[in-house]
Design a protein around this motif. Sequence first.
Motif, PDB file in Angstrom:
ATOM      1  N   ASN A 119       0.426  -0.968   0.384  1.00  0.00           N
ATOM      2  CA  ASN A 119       0.068   0.076   0.172  1.00  0.00           C
ATOM      3  C   ASN A 119       1.119   0.553  -0.465  1.00  0.00           C
ATOM      4  N   ILE A 120       1.948   1.426   0.312  1.00  0.00           N
ATOM      5  CA  ILE A 120       2.603   2.332   0.073  1.00  0.00           C
ATOM      6  C   ILE A 120       3.642   2.737  -0.688  1.00  0.00           C
ATOM      7  N   ARG A 121       3.660   1.210  -1.664  1.00  0.00           N
ATOM      8  CA  ARG A 121       4.408   1.733  -2.983  1.00  0.00           C
ATOM      9  C   ARG A 121       3.366   2.082  -3.807  1.00  0.00           C
ATOM     10  N   GLN A 122       2.429   1.748  -3.499  1.00  0.00           N
ATOM     11  CA  GLN A 122       0.920   1.936  -4.365  1.00  0.00           C
ATOM     12  C   GLN A 122       0.635   3.060  -4.118  1.00  0.00           C
ATOM     13  N   ALA A 123       1.422   4.186  -3.124  1.00  0.00           N
ATOM     14  CA  ALA A 123       0.636   5.893  -2.875  1.00  0.00           C
ATOM     15  C   ALA A 123       1.014   6.553  -4.369  1.00  0.00           C
ATOM     16  N   THR A 124      -0.190   7.394  -4.681  1.00  0.00           N
ATOM     17  CA  THR A 124      -1.066   8.121  -5.175  1.00  0.00           C
ATOM     18  C   THR A 124      -0.227   9.292  -5.363  1.00  0.00           C
ATOM     19  N   SER A 125       0.340  10.040  -4.719  1.00  0.00           N
ATOM     20  CA  SER A 125       1.448  11.308  -4.803  1.00  0.00           C
ATOM     21  C   SER A 125       1.816  10.865  -3.443  1.00  0.00           C
ATOM     22  N   LEU A 126       3.268  11.801  -3.754  1.00  0.00           N
ATOM     23  CA  LEU A 126       3.990  12.450  -2.764  1.00  0.00           C
ATOM     24  C   LEU A 126       4.045  12.518  -1.571  1.00  0.00           C
ATOM     25  N   SER A 127       2.616  13.638  -0.866  1.00  0.00           N
ATOM     26  CA  SER A 127       2.032  13.333   0.345  1.00  0.00           C
ATOM     27  C   SER A 127       1.405  12.152   0.676  1.00  0.00           C
ATOM     28  N   ILE A 128       0.713  11.396   0.274  1.00  0.00           N
ATOM     29  CA  ILE A 128       0.418  10.400   0.295  1.00  0.00           C
ATOM     30  C   ILE A 128       1.828   9.746   0.970  1.00  0.00           C
TER      31      ILE A 128
END
Length: 247
Positions: free
Chosen positions: A221-230
């Motif tokens: 779920n971390i590798r799938q983050a869609t933005s830098l802030s997320i």
Amino acid sequence: MALSFLSFNDQKTEVMVFGPSGSCDPPKMDLGVLTPHIKQSVLNLGFKMDSDFKLDSHISSVVKSSFFQLRRLTKVKPFLSQQHFETVIHAFITSRLDYCNSLYFGISQSSLSRLQLVQNAAARVLVGARKRDHITPVLASLHWLPVHFRVHFKILLFVFKSLSGLAPPYLDELLSPYTPARCLRSADQLLLEVPRSKRKCRGERAFSVCAPKLWNALPLNIRQATSLSIFKTRLKTHFYSQAFIHV
């Protein structure tokens, strides 16, 4: 160089020779006019690098300057709120610990401990804790990641930026997506290829090696983050749970 109208600045020129790992002295070499400029450590953009990559001289400089600044900051603490004083500590202390901290990957635990002592001292000064008080609950209450995790955080931040097109091209070229030989479930896990390294003390500390290892060890779920802030939020939460699991 003369044909290109270039010349050495005798006062600023520094040359470092890399020899076998573990050697105390650099190999004796005749580099002509550069021979007098050979040094065991060189300064580049404020960072002291030595030929063995132990970074002892740089860490000593960081620790010394940080404690000097911290002693000075204690004199202004009575005049500031805790929130403002924490901002000042980040400006004068945390910035020193974080500067080029991705280069600390792979250094000895004793060297990391010296940097951790600086962060511990800053946290105690901020909250007014005693020297004998256990530091882990203090760091947890401040949401300060220990130095070890801050190093990994910086490297992984570079990885995400590289994969998102937010990093310089020379970093992008060092990372390659993992492509299995046959159809496997790992094909859609957003993993990176980990190149082989012949030298543990030096090769495995290279960005092209350590960055994919750290990235592949992250939850999906971390590798799938869609933005830098997320990504930063999820990564800090992940490291916070690892650092303070028993608090």
